[in-house]
Write a protein that holds these residues in place. Structure first.
Motif, PDB file in Angstrom:
ATOM      1  N   LEU A   1       0.837  -1.189   0.000  1.00  0.00           N
ATOM      2  CA  LEU A   1       0.000   0.000   0.000  1.00  0.00           C
ATOM      3  C   LEU A   1       0.878   1.246   0.000  1.00  0.00           C
ATOM      4  N   VAL A   2       0.281   2.371  -0.341  1.00  0.00           N
ATOM      5  CA  VAL A   2       0.890   3.664  -0.072  1.00  0.00           C
ATOM      6  C   VAL A   2       0.009   4.339   0.967  1.00  0.00           C
ATOM      7  N   GLY A   3       0.625   4.771   2.065  1.00  0.00           N
ATOM      8  CA  GLY A   3      -0.141   5.286   3.183  1.00  0.00           C
ATOM      9  C   GLY A   3       0.126   6.748   3.476  1.00  0.00           C
ATOM     10  N   TYR A   4      -0.938   7.467   3.812  1.00  0.00           N
ATOM     11  CA  TYR A   4      -0.861   8.822   4.362  1.00  0.00           C
ATOM     12  C   TYR A   4      -1.453   8.755   5.762  1.00  0.00           C
ATOM     13  N   ASP A   5      -0.764   9.398   6.730  1.00  0.00           N
ATOM     14  CA  ASP A   5      -1.243   9.310   8.116  1.00  0.00           C
ATOM     15  C   ASP A   5      -0.730  10.534   8.866  1.00  0.00           C
ATOM     16  N   GLN A   6      -1.658  11.355   9.394  1.00  0.00           N
ATOM     17  CA  GLN A   6      -1.250  12.556  10.109  1.00  0.00           C
ATOM     18  C   GLN A   6      -2.346  12.961  11.096  1.00  0.00           C
ATOM     19  N   PRO A   7      -1.990  13.253  12.339  1.00  0.00           N
ATOM     20  CA  PRO A   7      -3.000  13.530  13.350  1.00  0.00           C
ATOM     21  C   PRO A   7      -3.386  14.998  13.526  1.00  0.00           C
ATOM     22  N   VAL A   8      -2.693  15.934  12.860  1.00  0.00           N
ATOM     23  CA  VAL A   8      -2.873  17.343  13.249  1.00  0.00           C
ATOM     24  C   VAL A   8      -3.384  18.216  12.109  1.00  0.00           C
ATOM     25  N   ASN A   9      -2.582  18.407  11.063  1.00  0.00           N
ATOM     26  CA  ASN A   9      -2.874  19.424  10.055  1.00  0.00           C
ATOM     27  C   ASN A   9      -3.958  18.992   9.074  1.00  0.00           C
ATOM     28  N   THR A  10      -4.562  19.971   8.437  1.00  0.00           N
ATOM     29  CA  THR A  10      -5.550  19.705   7.395  1.00  0.00           C
ATOM     30  C   THR A  10      -5.055  20.288   6.080  1.00  0.00           C
ATOM     31  N   GLY A  11      -5.741  19.883   4.977  1.00  0.00           N
ATOM     32  CA  GLY A  11      -5.422  20.444   3.675  1.00  0.00           C
ATOM     33  C   GLY A  11      -4.966  19.395   2.685  1.00  0.00           C
ATOM     34  N   PRO A  12      -4.733  19.818   1.434  1.00  0.00           N
ATOM     35  CA  PRO A  12      -4.360  18.880   0.374  1.00  0.00           C
ATOM     36  C   PRO A  12      -2.938  18.348   0.540  1.00  0.00           C
ATOM     37  N   TYR A  13      -2.718  17.163   0.016  1.00  0.00           N
ATOM     38  CA  TYR A  13      -1.374  16.600  -0.083  1.00  0.00           C
ATOM     39  C   TYR A  13      -1.247  15.910  -1.433  1.00  0.00           C
TER      40      TYR A  13
END
Length: 698
Positions: free
Chosen positions: A675-687
């Motif tokens: 898989l390719v994973g994105y994981d972040q608990p704080v910021n919002t917005g596009p990546y």
């Protein structure tokens, strides 16, 4: 120094930086260098050049010792490589090639071109101990006092000496020629600060004062047989390393590290007009002398050299990315920090410890070529220009060598590290690095080097003049220019790994560059599991993961990932890419995962701080996953999207290489899918970003 010495080596027409309103006097290079060096023959260790030697950080690849360096037309004296990864992690240098032969192969490759191999042995911080979540200083001191960790440490250091010495161990005959091992950058600085101020000692000091014997260390207490004669102090730690060198590799020159901040006052950044650099240099030199730069009881030898690093990144990077304007040194030597004050510090260190100095990891940026516009990979600095123009000052301060390199991704390098070819953006004028007037980088580059070719040209001019002599009675030695074609290493010698530092890439069990003929994704834009992630833009409703011919590390195609984080709580998206269940790929203890990642900033609104929170993940047939297994990359950062983003080692709008010996944590497991994973608990917005050249090896 009280006065500035004349610039004697670089041509005004080619490399003298223009300073508007307050020009610096410069002169054309001389065919022979008249000097008043401070060295006698005894001061220069055997095997080192009698001129001020120049070297580079160099990978064992076509970008380093097997290509760029010999093809540059410069007879460089030194090539250096980090040895890192931790002594007890299962991913240290001893695992990078079979039989722990990486340093041997590197030394042999350097010697093919008459470069003296230099190894920066940086193992203490990355080793496992009892303070894994601590900051670097506390973790270093904790590991230094962990008996089990230090037993592994001495064993690892002894193994390095065996590979570089002339003896035969484990069926492997060592290098046997001159090599330099630079011991633990930064550790000595933390050690000296600890004994000078016990508030920073973390409980490991027995007293306060400028004495390495006041800092505790596991030496005799480690139980490692070869070092049990030495006391459990930082002084004893250095005695142990000297003894191991004498025992297994007397041909190796050992270097003690001197930090500009070791005395708790940083001569490299302090703007005070009352700082006494000479006194601070004497203090740092005394600590080095007591640590083994001068003779100690029970040890047959001493450290041979002192290494000093002026910075770990270009001054432009420090100012414009890290908001540190004091990283710039005044080349006019009027305001502080400046070059003369640093030279006073180094000169006092040299005089007190009575050992010559090599300045190491010098930033490569310049203010000469248009190429250097303070963007990623093209940051400005003025140390290279100043050093090449003031060799006499350096030699009088005790310097015998300059080694250029970077300590952080995104800094300027001497080759085309950015893969952007020849670049000549609009010239800019700035007051950075001068106390009055301006400096303009108003010269057009004709080469693809990220520094515009400055180091290449400066090196060619320097050696064409014979090199700056360290002794008036000894003619400067000139190493013959290597042939323009790259000699091929012996076929019996495996090619070492191709980045610094990293495990080797062995025969892959799975590899793809997403090009025609490579394995293609089983799934496109297919979410395995996600929370609070939508489409990056343009009416999309889901995170993407599919191939694009937009930006690629190699070839024309890469895997693009994107999404839009809508929550300041926990947000994640793991998209399925490859189904490997039928491949029966079983992870071995030596299995490595390698890939390249290009986090974007700015395109379709992508925010860089979000785009870096990405990693390759795996699900195994038993239902477990890679992200929670505890595997780490070559920087010691967990192979989990959240930790990768928080690690500070990924540069946006640039390709970043990630390598991990995943087998150290998940041996015996069988891969179900990638898989390719994105994981972040704080910021919002596009990546958004790209991944390319995925490889599972071993």
């Amino acid at each position: 120094m009280a006065k500035r010495l004349t610039r004697a080596l670089l041509s005004t027409a080619l490399l003298a930086t223009a300073i508007v309103a307050s020009p610096v006097t410069s002169h054309a290079p001389h065919a022979a260098h008249a000097a008043s060096p401070s060295f006698a023959t005894r001061d220069i260790p055997n095997g080192l050049p009698a001129h001020l030697g120049i070297g580079l950080a160099a990978e064992p690849s076509a970008d380093g010792i097997y290509g760029w360096m010999p093809n540059s037309g410069v007879p460089w004296d030194y090539a250096y490589q980090y040895l890192a990864g931790g002594v007890n992690t299962g991913g240290g240098w001893e695992t990078w090639n079979a039989g722990a032969q990486f340093p041997l192969y590197y030394a042999q490759g350097a010697a093919l071109h008459n470069y003296i191999p230099v190894f920066s042995y940086y193992e203490m911080f990355q080793s496992n101990g009892s303070c894994g979540s601590c900051g670097e200083s506390q973790r270093d001191l904790s590991n230094l006092n962990n008996a089990a960790t230090m037993a592994s440490y001495y064993q690892n250091f002894a193994l390095l000496m065996k590979r570089l010495g002339s003896g035969t161990y484990d069926g492997v005959t060592g290098f046997g020629k001159t090599a330099i091992v630079h011991v633990e950058p930064d550790l000595s600085g933390y050690a000296e600060q600890a004994v000078l101020d016990n508030m920073t000692c973390s409980g490991y000091c027995t007293g306060q004062g400028n004495d390495p014997a006041l800092l505790k260390a596991a030496v005799k207490g480690s139980g490692y047989g070869d070092v049990t004669a030495y006391p459990d102090t930082y002084q004893g730690f250095n005695q142990a390393l000297l003894h191991l060198r004498d025992l297994y590799a007397p041909n190796v020159l050992l270097a003690f590290h001197i930090s500009t901040w070791a005395t708790t006052k940083d001569v490299g950044s302090d703007t005070s007009t009352t700082l006494d650099a000479n006194a601070l240099g004497q203090e740092a030199g005394s600590f080095a002398a007591q640590s083994g730069a001068t003779a100690m009881p029970g040890v047959a030898s001493t450290y041979d050299l002192l290494f000093n690093d002026v910075a770990n990144r270009d001054a432009g990077d420090s100012k414009y990315v890290y908001n540190d304007p004091n990283a710039w040194w005044d080349k006019l030597n009027v305001t502080f920090p400046n070059f003369h004050r640093w030279e006073s510090y180094i000169g006092a260190v040299h005089a007190t410890a009575d050992r010559p100095v090599i300045v190491w990891q010098i930033p490569l940026g310049n203010q000469y070529f248009d190429t250097e516009n303070n963007t990623n990979g093209h940051y400005q600095d003025n140390r290279a220009e100043y050093f090449f123009g003031h060799m006499a000052e350096l030699v009088q301060a005790g310097v015998i060598g300059l080694i250029f390199g970077t300590g952080i991704r995104g800094s300027t390098v001497y080759n085309d590290g950015m893969n952007d070819g020849v670049t000549n953006p609009t010239s800019v004028c700035t007051s950075d690095g001068v106390s009055s007037g301006q400096v303009c980088n108003s010269h057009t580059s004709s080469v693809s080097d990220d520094d515009g070719g400055y180091l290449r040209i400066a090196g060619q001019q320097y050696y064409a003049g014979g090199g700056y002599p360290l002794m008036p009675s000894v003619p400067a030695t000139v190493t013959p220019v290597p042939p323009t074609s790259t000699p091929v290493p012996p076929t019996s010698t495996p090619v070492p790994p191709t980045s610094t530092p990293m495990p080797p890439i062995d025969t892959p069990v799975f590899a793809t560059g997403f090009e025609s003929g490579d394995p293609q994704p089983t799934w496109n834009d297919t979410v395995d599991f996600a929370s609070n992630i939508g489409g990056v833009c343009c009416g999309l409703t889901h995170p993407e993961s599919s191939t694009r011919q937009e930006i690629a590390h190699t070839g024309a195609t890469a895997l693009m990932y994107s999404g839009n984080d809508s929550s300041t709580m926990q947000s994640y998206a793991y998209n399925k890419v490859f189904n490997l269940r039928d491949k029966n790929i079983v992870i071995k203890p030596t299995t490595t995962l390698s890939y390249w990642v290009y986090p974007q900033d700015g395109f379709v609104g992508a925010i860089g701080r979000n785009s870096v929170h990405v990693a390759i993940d795996m699900i195994f047939v038993d239902g477990s996953d890679l992200r929670d297994a505890g595997a780490i990359d070559q920087y010691g950062v967990r192979l989990h999207p959240q930790y990768q983003g928080d690690g500070g080692h990924l540069t946006v709008n640039a390709w970043n290489h990630i390598v991990s010996t995943i087998g150290a944590k998940i041996a015996g497991k069988t891969i179900d899918h990638i898989l390719v994973g994105y994981d972040q608990p704080v910021n919002t917005g596009p990546y958004r970003g790209y991944i390319d050249d995925i490889q599972i090896s071993g």
